[in-house]
Write an enzyme that holds these catalytic residues in place. Structure first.
Site, PDB file in Angstrom:
ATOM      1  N   VAL A   1     -13.039  -5.414   0.500  1.00  0.00           N
ATOM      2  CA  VAL A   1     -12.754  -4.065   0.967  1.00  0.00           C
ATOM      3  C   VAL A   1     -11.555  -4.099   1.906  1.00  0.00           C
ATOM      4  O   VAL A   1     -11.544  -4.854   2.882  1.00  0.00           O
ATOM      5  CB  VAL A   1     -13.976  -3.455   1.694  1.00  0.00           C
ATOM      6  N   SER A   2     -10.558  -3.281   1.616  1.00  0.00           N
ATOM      7  CA  SER A   2      -9.373  -3.192   2.467  1.00  0.00           C
ATOM      8  C   SER A   2      -9.571  -2.110   3.519  1.00  0.00           C
ATOM      9  O   SER A   2     -10.599  -1.439   3.561  1.00  0.00           O
ATOM     10  CB  SER A   2      -8.146  -2.871   1.626  1.00  0.00           C
ATOM     11  N   ASP A   3      -8.560  -1.914   4.347  1.00  0.00           N
ATOM     12  CA  ASP A   3      -8.620  -0.860   5.361  1.00  0.00           C
ATOM     13  C   ASP A   3      -8.356   0.527   4.788  1.00  0.00           C
ATOM     14  O   ASP A   3      -8.703   1.538   5.408  1.00  0.00           O
ATOM     15  CB  ASP A   3      -7.568  -1.130   6.435  1.00  0.00           C
TER      16      ASP A   3
ATOM     17  N   THR B   1       0.884  -1.157   0.000  1.00  0.00           N
ATOM     18  CA  THR B   1       0.000   0.000   0.000  1.00  0.00           C
ATOM     19  C   THR B   1       0.920   1.205   0.000  1.00  0.00           C
ATOM     20  O   THR B   1       2.105   1.060   0.292  1.00  0.00           O
ATOM     21  CB  THR B   1      -0.871  -0.026   1.291  1.00  0.00           C
TER      22      THR B   1
ATOM     23  N   THR C   1      -0.429   0.308   6.574  1.00  0.00           N
ATOM     24  CA  THR C   1      -0.219  -0.707   5.542  1.00  0.00           C
ATOM     25  C   THR C   1      -0.155  -2.060   6.223  1.00  0.00           C
ATOM     26  O   THR C   1       0.063  -2.149   7.433  1.00  0.00           O
ATOM     27  CB  THR C   1       1.069  -0.444   4.739  1.00  0.00           C
ATOM     28  N   GLY C   2      -0.343  -3.126   5.447  1.00  0.00           N
ATOM     29  CA  GLY C   2      -0.307  -4.470   6.018  1.00  0.00           C
ATOM     30  C   GLY C   2      -1.525  -5.264   5.606  1.00  0.00           C
ATOM     31  O   GLY C   2      -2.061  -5.092   4.504  1.00  0.00           O
ATOM     32  N   VAL C   3      -2.006  -6.146   6.470  1.00  0.00           N
ATOM     33  CA  VAL C   3      -3.200  -6.948   6.196  1.00  0.00           C
ATOM     34  C   VAL C   3      -4.433  -6.127   6.584  1.00  0.00           C
ATOM     35  O   VAL C   3      -4.630  -5.807   7.761  1.00  0.00           O
ATOM     36  CB  VAL C   3      -3.168  -8.280   6.965  1.00  0.00           C
ATOM     37  N   GLY C   4      -5.241  -5.785   5.598  1.00  0.00           N
ATOM     38  CA  GLY C   4      -6.373  -4.900   5.832  1.00  0.00           C
ATOM     39  C   GLY C   4      -7.326  -5.386   6.891  1.00  0.00           C
ATOM     40  O   GLY C   4      -7.839  -4.604   7.699  1.00  0.00           O
TER      41      GLY C   4
END
Length: 280
Positions: free
Chosen positions: A184-186, A155, A204-207
């Protein structure tokens, strides 16, 4: 004036050293351009400008070079928050555009400030955002070989503090690759991108982990309640350990504290606070 950006995570292996160096060089150039822009523009204008630069670089998983979802399509998400007005705007899973952060910018003046899917695309077309295919040859090869399942945490983001003391944050992503279409991501939520008068955070990372931890909003709320940015971030990351959350953040406080934190190594970031810093 302070500025910090990130380019997401990367897989640490001997085969990725060339890419790692290229990302470091790109972040160095972009944060320098962003800081020069900040000298004559607001924090809000600067985070939009800087994230657009990141979206236009195919080394990063946002805009051009975004990862491809399981049905072969690229869907982009981005959000923007103005710490001065505390207004948030964003687009979720918009297709066939170049710079989703600029669509989020346009939405900031509307009552309905977060749009998704076809509605976001229609809004983009109605407001002069032309068709653009963000799939690069490299991403297509990765998709066909399913290589992006091994490197799926990227991201981009930016947080700025301008010379009037205003904060803003912006975040953009192409997703994690091979996800269920329209996941849908974060990045287009307040869990992944948040700012007020006290602090700004981009994640950033795992949403799913970032959303479960309400990470960006939680950190900013703690700073608002009197925590330092470091203490607010460190406490929030300790809470991610309950479910082994994978995340990284960049942030700036109104007091001028600039900070980055990640639960796993290998987040790439750069900052500019009089002097340039590029790390990881």
């Amino acid at each position: 004036m302070k500025l910090i950006i990130h380019g997401g995570f990367f897989s640490e292996s001997s085969t990725n050293q060339e890419t790692k160096k290229a990302k470091q060089n790109a972040l160095s150039e972009i944060v320098t351009q962003g800081y020069d822009y900040l000298k004559t523009h607001s924090a809000l204008e600067t985070v939009i400008y800087t994230v657009a630069l990141l979206e236009n670089n195919d080394l990063f998983n946002a805009g051009i070079g975004s990862q491809i979802q399981s049905d072969g399509k690229v869907r982009l998400s981005a959000s923007l928050m103005d710490g001065k007005t505390e207004k948030f705007s964003g687009v979720i899973n918009v297709e066939d555009v170049k710079n989703p952060i600029e669509i989020a910018q346009h939405l900031l003046t509307y009552d309905d400030r977060v749009l998704s899917g076809d509605g976001a695309q229609s809004f983009a077309r109605e407001n002069g955002f032309e068709y653009f295919n963000p799939i690069t040859n490299q991403r297509q090869l990765e998709y066909e070989a399913k290589l992006n399942q091994q490197n799926n945490k990227g991201t981009v983001g930016c947080v700025a503090l301008d010379d009037e003391g205003n904060l803003a944050a912006a975040t953009s992503t192409g997703g994690k690759g091979f996800e269920i279409p329209s996941r849908v991501s974060d990045s287009a939520t307040v869990a992944g991108n948040y700012a007020n008068k006290f602090a700004g955070i981009s994640c950033t990372g795992v949403g799913e982990d970032i959303t479960s931890g309400a990470l960006a909003a939680k950190i900013v709320t703690r700073v608002t309640d009197g925590f330092t940015l470091k203490d607010a971030s460190d406490k929030s990351f300790l809470e991610l350990k309950a479910f082994d959350g994978f995340a990284g953040i960049i942030g700036i406080s109104a007091a001028g504290e600039i900070y980055h934190c990640d639960s796993h190594p290998h987040m790439v970031w750069a900052s500019f606070d009089v002097n340039l810093q590029v790390f990881k």
